[in-house]
Design a protein around this motif. Structure first.
Motif, PDB file in Angstrom:
ATOM      1  N   UNK A 188     -23.200 -65.163 -68.037  1.00 33.92           N
ATOM      2  CA  UNK A 188     -22.461 -66.111 -69.274  1.00 33.92           C
ATOM      3  C   UNK A 188     -22.822 -67.515 -69.018  1.00 33.92           C
ATOM      4  N   UNK A 189     -22.270 -67.985 -70.417  1.00 35.13           N
ATOM      5  CA  UNK A 189     -21.751 -69.594 -69.958  1.00 35.13           C
ATOM      6  C   UNK A 189     -21.032 -70.033 -68.973  1.00 35.13           C
ATOM      7  N   UNK A 190     -19.910 -69.118 -69.302  1.00 35.28           N
ATOM      8  CA  UNK A 190     -18.506 -68.965 -68.885  1.00 35.28           C
ATOM      9  C   UNK A 190     -18.529 -68.560 -67.288  1.00 35.28           C
ATOM     10  N   UNK A 191     -19.197 -67.206 -67.036  1.00 31.16           N
ATOM     11  CA  UNK A 191     -19.198 -67.219 -65.745  1.00 31.16           C
ATOM     12  C   UNK A 191     -20.340 -68.477 -64.420  1.00 31.16           C
ATOM     13  N   UNK A 192     -20.924 -69.217 -65.496  1.00 33.01           N
ATOM     14  CA  UNK A 192     -21.475 -71.141 -64.180  1.00 33.01           C
ATOM     15  C   UNK A 192     -20.539 -71.793 -64.601  1.00 33.01           C
ATOM     16  N   UNK A 193     -19.795 -71.886 -65.866  1.00 26.98           N
ATOM     17  CA  UNK A 193     -18.720 -72.779 -65.282  1.00 26.98           C
ATOM     18  C   UNK A 193     -17.454 -72.397 -64.196  1.00 26.98           C
ATOM     19  N   UNK A 194     -18.020 -71.012 -63.893  1.00 25.27           N
ATOM     20  CA  UNK A 194     -16.953 -70.607 -63.403  1.00 25.27           C
ATOM     21  C   UNK A 194     -17.493 -71.165 -61.493  1.00 25.27           C
ATOM     22  N   UNK A 195     -18.786 -70.655 -61.451  1.00 24.19           N
ATOM     23  CA  UNK A 195     -19.372 -70.669 -59.449  1.00 24.19           C
ATOM     24  C   UNK A 195     -19.084 -71.770 -59.721  1.00 24.19           C
ATOM     25  N   UNK A 196     -19.126 -73.385 -60.490  1.00 21.97           N
ATOM     26  CA  UNK A 196     -19.584 -74.884 -60.165  1.00 21.97           C
ATOM     27  C   UNK A 196     -18.243 -74.965 -60.259  1.00 21.97           C
ATOM     28  N   UNK A 197     -17.440 -73.671 -60.315  1.00 23.19           N
ATOM     29  CA  UNK A 197     -15.525 -74.712 -60.309  1.00 23.19           C
ATOM     30  C   UNK A 197     -15.154 -75.272 -62.155  1.00 23.19           C
ATOM     31  N   UNK A 198     -16.638 -75.570 -63.217  1.00 22.88           N
ATOM     32  CA  UNK A 198     -16.141 -76.769 -63.463  1.00 22.88           C
ATOM     33  C   UNK A 198     -15.375 -76.358 -65.181  1.00 22.88           C
ATOM     34  N   UNK A 199     -14.697 -76.838 -66.283  1.00 21.91           N
ATOM     35  CA  UNK A 199     -13.999 -76.453 -67.339  1.00 21.91           C
ATOM     36  C   UNK A 199     -15.161 -76.558 -68.719  1.00 21.91           C
ATOM     37  N   UNK A 200     -15.064 -75.460 -69.432  1.00 22.43           N
ATOM     38  CA  UNK A 200     -16.122 -75.504 -70.488  1.00 22.43           C
ATOM     39  C   UNK A 200     -16.259 -77.222 -70.892  1.00 22.43           C
ATOM     40  N   UNK A 201     -17.145 -77.786 -70.981  1.00 24.30           N
ATOM     41  CA  UNK A 201     -17.791 -78.795 -71.483  1.00 24.30           C
ATOM     42  C   UNK A 201     -18.141 -80.097 -71.248  1.00 24.30           C
ATOM     43  N   UNK A 202     -18.059 -79.791 -69.199  1.00 27.82           N
ATOM     44  CA  UNK A 202     -18.175 -80.167 -68.840  1.00 27.82           C
ATOM     45  C   UNK A 202     -19.340 -81.242 -68.442  1.00 27.82           C
ATOM     46  N   UNK A 203     -19.661 -82.234 -68.656  1.00 29.32           N
ATOM     47  CA  UNK A 203     -20.695 -82.946 -68.879  1.00 29.32           C
ATOM     48  C   UNK A 203     -22.050 -83.046 -67.730  1.00 29.32           C
ATOM     49  N   UNK A 204     -23.032 -83.822 -67.978  1.00 27.26           N
ATOM     50  CA  UNK A 204     -24.304 -83.188 -67.102  1.00 27.26           C
ATOM     51  C   UNK A 204     -24.016 -83.891 -65.401  1.00 27.26           C
ATOM     52  N   UNK A 205     -23.281 -84.953 -65.044  1.00 29.70           N
ATOM     53  CA  UNK A 205     -23.082 -85.378 -64.612  1.00 29.70           C
ATOM     54  C   UNK A 205     -21.855 -84.530 -63.553  1.00 29.70           C
ATOM     55  N   UNK A 206     -21.448 -83.905 -64.446  1.00 30.91           N
ATOM     56  CA  UNK A 206     -20.166 -83.404 -63.317  1.00 30.91           C
ATOM     57  C   UNK A 206     -20.989 -82.048 -63.071  1.00 30.91           C
ATOM     58  N   UNK A 207     -21.646 -82.068 -63.926  1.00 34.13           N
ATOM     59  CA  UNK A 207     -22.075 -79.793 -63.691  1.00 34.13           C
ATOM     60  C   UNK A 207     -23.091 -80.907 -61.951  1.00 34.13           C
ATOM     61  N   UNK A 208     -23.891 -81.765 -62.217  1.00 38.72           N
ATOM     62  CA  UNK A 208     -24.773 -82.000 -61.644  1.00 38.72           C
ATOM     63  C   UNK A 208     -24.498 -81.763 -59.685  1.00 38.72           C
TER      64      UNK A 208
END
Length: 82
Positions: free
Chosen positions: A29-49
């Motif tokens: 899920x989107x929530x799980x994707x943020x958890x996997x990357x260790x990020x808070x929901x709404x993280x920027x594209x640069x933070x995700x990369x």
């Protein structure tokens, strides 16, 4: 690691990975994707990369990491950037 714990919680927690009538859901899920990357929901594209690159440098199978974790990191990035 935090990544492994998040994956285990997301995959093995109560009701995780199941949809209506107990059927298995495909993918993160989107929530799980943020958890996997260790990020808070709404993280920027640069933070995700940046999180993706950091985690893949640690978990890539060519560097002794796990195929499973690398696949989850790839899936998480794809979900959040698409």
């Amino acid at each position: 690691s935090g990544l492994l714990n998040a994956l285990l919680r997301s995959r093995l927690g109560p009701g995780a990975g199941t949809g209506p009538h107990g059927r298995r859901r495909a993918g993160l899920s989107v929530e799980q994707a943020y958890q996997v990357l260790g990020l808070a929901p709404g993280a920027s594209e640069a933070d995700i990369q940046a999180a993706y690159r950091r985690l893949m440098s640690q978990m890539h199978p060519d560097r002794g990491g796990s195929d499973f974790l690398a696949a989850q990191i790839n899936e998480a990035r794809d979900i959040l950037l698409n």
